[in-house]
Design a protein around this motif. Structure first.
Motif, PDB file in Angstrom:
ATOM      1  N   ASP A  45      -6.811  -2.426  -2.704  1.00 47.05           N
ATOM      2  CA  ASP A  45      -6.854  -1.240  -1.853  1.00 47.05           C
ATOM      3  C   ASP A  45      -7.035  -0.003  -2.736  1.00 47.05           C
ATOM      4  OD1 ASP A  45      -5.659  -0.627   1.226  1.00 47.05           O
ATOM      5  OD2 ASP A  45      -5.715   1.040  -0.188  1.00 47.05           O
TER       6      ASP A  45
ATOM      7  N   LYS B  58      -6.266   3.070  -2.367  1.00 45.76           N
ATOM      8  CA  LYS B  58      -5.144   4.027  -2.427  1.00 45.76           C
ATOM      9  C   LYS B  58      -3.920   3.419  -3.089  1.00 45.76           C
ATOM     10  CE  LYS B  58      -6.421   6.562   1.715  1.00 45.76           C
ATOM     11  NZ  LYS B  58      -6.233   6.435   3.159  1.00 45.76           N
ATOM     12  N   THR B  59      -3.447   2.309  -2.515  1.00 54.24           N
ATOM     13  CA  THR B  59      -2.173   1.773  -2.992  1.00 54.24           C
ATOM     14  C   THR B  59      -2.351   0.791  -4.141  1.00 54.24           C
ATOM     15  OG1 THR B  59      -2.323   0.025  -1.360  1.00 54.24           O
ATOM     16  CG2 THR B  59      -1.155   2.007  -0.698  1.00 54.24           C
ATOM     17  N   ARG B  60      -3.582   0.385  -4.430  1.00 51.46           N
ATOM     18  CA  ARG B  60      -3.885  -0.604  -5.464  1.00 51.46           C
ATOM     19  C   ARG B  60      -3.230  -1.953  -5.197  1.00 51.46           C
ATOM     20  NH1 ARG B  60      -4.283   1.177 -11.463  1.00 51.46           N
ATOM     21  NH2 ARG B  60      -5.332  -0.817 -11.311  1.00 51.46           N
ATOM     22  N   SER B  61      -2.870  -2.194  -3.949  1.00 53.91           N
ATOM     23  CA  SER B  61      -2.320  -3.510  -3.604  1.00 53.91           C
ATOM     24  C   SER B  61      -3.449  -4.360  -3.042  1.00 53.91           C
ATOM     25  CB  SER B  61      -1.198  -3.362  -2.580  1.00 53.91           C
ATOM     26  OG  SER B  61      -1.729  -2.813  -1.392  1.00 53.91           O
TER      27      SER B  61
END
Lengths: 179, 344
Positions: free
Chosen positions: B129, B131-134
């Protein structure tokens, strides 16, 4: 369970036949459908791999259900290449051909569905032909890029090529003694 | 001493807490703990610990194969084979060692290729992702979808080949007479060390030799009346002969493929019989007609003059047969072994 008898010949022949069929069918599809080389190879590869997998599954499912004398003939065919029941073999050829044709045709639809390709413009091609007037009426529908027809031709071509190779193999096989 | 400890610790200490080395160390630790854990027969504790060991090993190897340098080395012709290593470990764990078997089972071999191709394709369904880097689920691109289809299908064919191999093994164990066959004409199977004709024939020759030997032991030098009785009671004697001849052969599975048959003897003259011995190949041959070795033993009447005859002279009550006649005994002469084809 483990044995020293390996199905290496089956694997090598199957590899050869798959590669050959993909090449022949890709060429045929490319010519009949007027699609790009990459797409035609992808179509041919998917169709052939899927029909091979389905063929193996059918073999593993039906083999235990066969009557005992058919099983014995199957074993003789697999282990000694002895076609003891030739009418059966010949009779199987047509259903196998039709079955692979249906599987291949269907697999192209599924592939389009998965890849999100739009369906080839079969109807549009016909409409275009309609407006050409007499010229179109004189030409049969073979000129219309029908996918089913193209797959049928491709299937026929690859089956012929494989049959030719099997024929060559069996004709030029070194005659062995009766042992 | 402290120096040594420090060196060892530096050597095995992972560069980061979250790295593949940590996982491998954890799996080694679990293996050691599992090996010193003893328990009752179900060994639940040991199994749980060793399962954790496997889990850490699989995750560690998975991570390791995706390291930059390693991934490059495991990539052949733009194709990364790391997942097939991880898949092999998973299959060995799932279908091999859970029950403590020495060899992985059939299921392990068959599921190896599809499981590996699923592992191979799984990263293609994941993107990070922004934004969240998840990690989040994503549809693979069109070219990747095509790749996944082709890899999955070809790996299914691979597992069909494994299944075909096991099918051949089942066929051979259900039809032992296939085992001695000659597969050189087959379009499907290949055997690294085929049963060659010469060694198979030599086993048949051995069978005939030992049968002839037993025949000589039983009849040679025996009184003629006993020999004739043997010939009359052939039906009872021949199964014995067959069993004894088989017992004398060295133990090998191919020996069972030769069957000893003794047809009715032909009477050449009043005192001469020809007893044929046949070794019939019961294995399947490329041609449907059989294959056999044959040898004829001539059982004839012989005369023997010796101490027994003289002894009979001196006996006070001579037997009903004339004692003056020399004793009649059986002689056995076995001929050469010849090969007969196409008699079955």
């Amino acid at each position: 369970m483990f044995t020293d008898v390996l199905p290496l010949r089956a694997i090598l022949y199957q590899l050869l036949f798959i590669v050959l069929a993909i090449a022949v069918e890709a060429f045929t599809l490319q010519r009949y459908l007027g699609i790009g080389r990459t797409t035609s190879i992808q179509y041919a590869a998917t169709a052939n791999l899927l029909s091979t997998v389905i063929g193996w599954f059918l073999f593993f499912i039906t083999e235990p259900l066969l009557p005992p004398d058919w099983q014995q003939q199957l074993l003789e065919f697999i282990f000694f290449n002895a076609a003891t029941n030739q009418p059966l073999l010949i009779g199987l050829a047509l259903p196998v051909f039709l079955g692979t044709f249906i599987v291949k045709l269907q697999s192209l639809d599924w592939l389009d569905l998965i890849l999100g390709n739009k369906k080839p413009a079969e109807a549009e091609a016909r409409d275009v032909a309609k407006f050409r007037g007499r010229a179109a009426q004189r030409q049969p529908f073979a000129n219309v890029p029908s996918r089913a027809l193209a797959v049928l031709w491709a299937n026929a071509a690859s089956f012929s090529a494989i049959a030719l190779i099997i024929l060559i193999r069996d004709v030029f096989a070194i005659p062995k003694s009766a042992f | 001493m402290r120096e040594v400890f420090k060196q060892v610790r530096d050597r095995i200490k992972p560069p980061q807490p979250a790295s593949w080395q940590t996982l491998i160390l954890l799996s080694i630790f679990s293996a050691i703990v599992a090996s010193i854990t003893s328990g009752q027969s179900p060994q639940i504790a040991q199994r749980i610990i060793s399962s954790f060991g496997w889990l850490f090993l699989i995750l560690g190897v998975w991570w390791f194969t995706y390291e930059d340098g390693v991934k490059k080395k495991l990539t052949f012709f733009n194709f990364f084979i790391g997942p097939w290593i991880v898949g092999a470990l998973i299959c060995i764990y799932l279908f091999g060692t859970v029950e403590g078997r020495p060899m992985p089972t059939q299921a392990a071999f068959i599921s190896w290729a599809p499981i590996s191709s699923i592992i191979w394709s799984s990263p293609k369904f994941v993107k990070s992702d922004p934004k969240t880097r998840s990690p989040v689920y994503t549809n693979p691109t069109v070219s990747r979808r095509q790749e996944i289809i082709l890899v999955l299908l070809s790996n299914l064919i691979l597992s069909c080949w494994f299944q075909f191999y096991f099918q051949i093994g089942t066929w051979l164990s259900e039809n032992p007479n296939l085992r001695g066959g000659d597969f050189t004409r087959s379009g499907f199977v290949w055997r690294p060390n085929p049963v060659d004709r010469a060694s198979a024939i030599s086993r048949g020759v051995t069978l005939l030799d030992s049968a002839a030997q037993i025949l000589e032991e039983q009849l040679e030098g025996k009184p003629w009346s006993e020999v004739e009785r043997w010939l009359e009671q052939r039906d009872q004697q021949i199964p014995n002969l067959r069993r004894q001849a088989q017992e004398r052969l060295p133990q090998a599975s191919e020996n069972n493929l030769w069957n000893l048959e003794v047809p009715a003897p032909s009477q050449v003259s009043e005192t001469v019989y020809d007893l044929p011995l046949q070794a019939v190949w019961t294995g399947v041959t490329a041609r449907s007609n059989g294959f056999q070795l044959s040898r004829t033993c001539r059982i004839a009447q012989g005369r023997k003059q010796g101490p027994p005859a003289q002894f009979q002279f001196e006996s006070p009550a001579p037997p009903a047969t004339s004692p003056a006649r020399p004793r009649l005994i059986g002689t056995v002469n076995c001929g050469v072994i010849s090969e007969v084809e196409g008699t079955r």
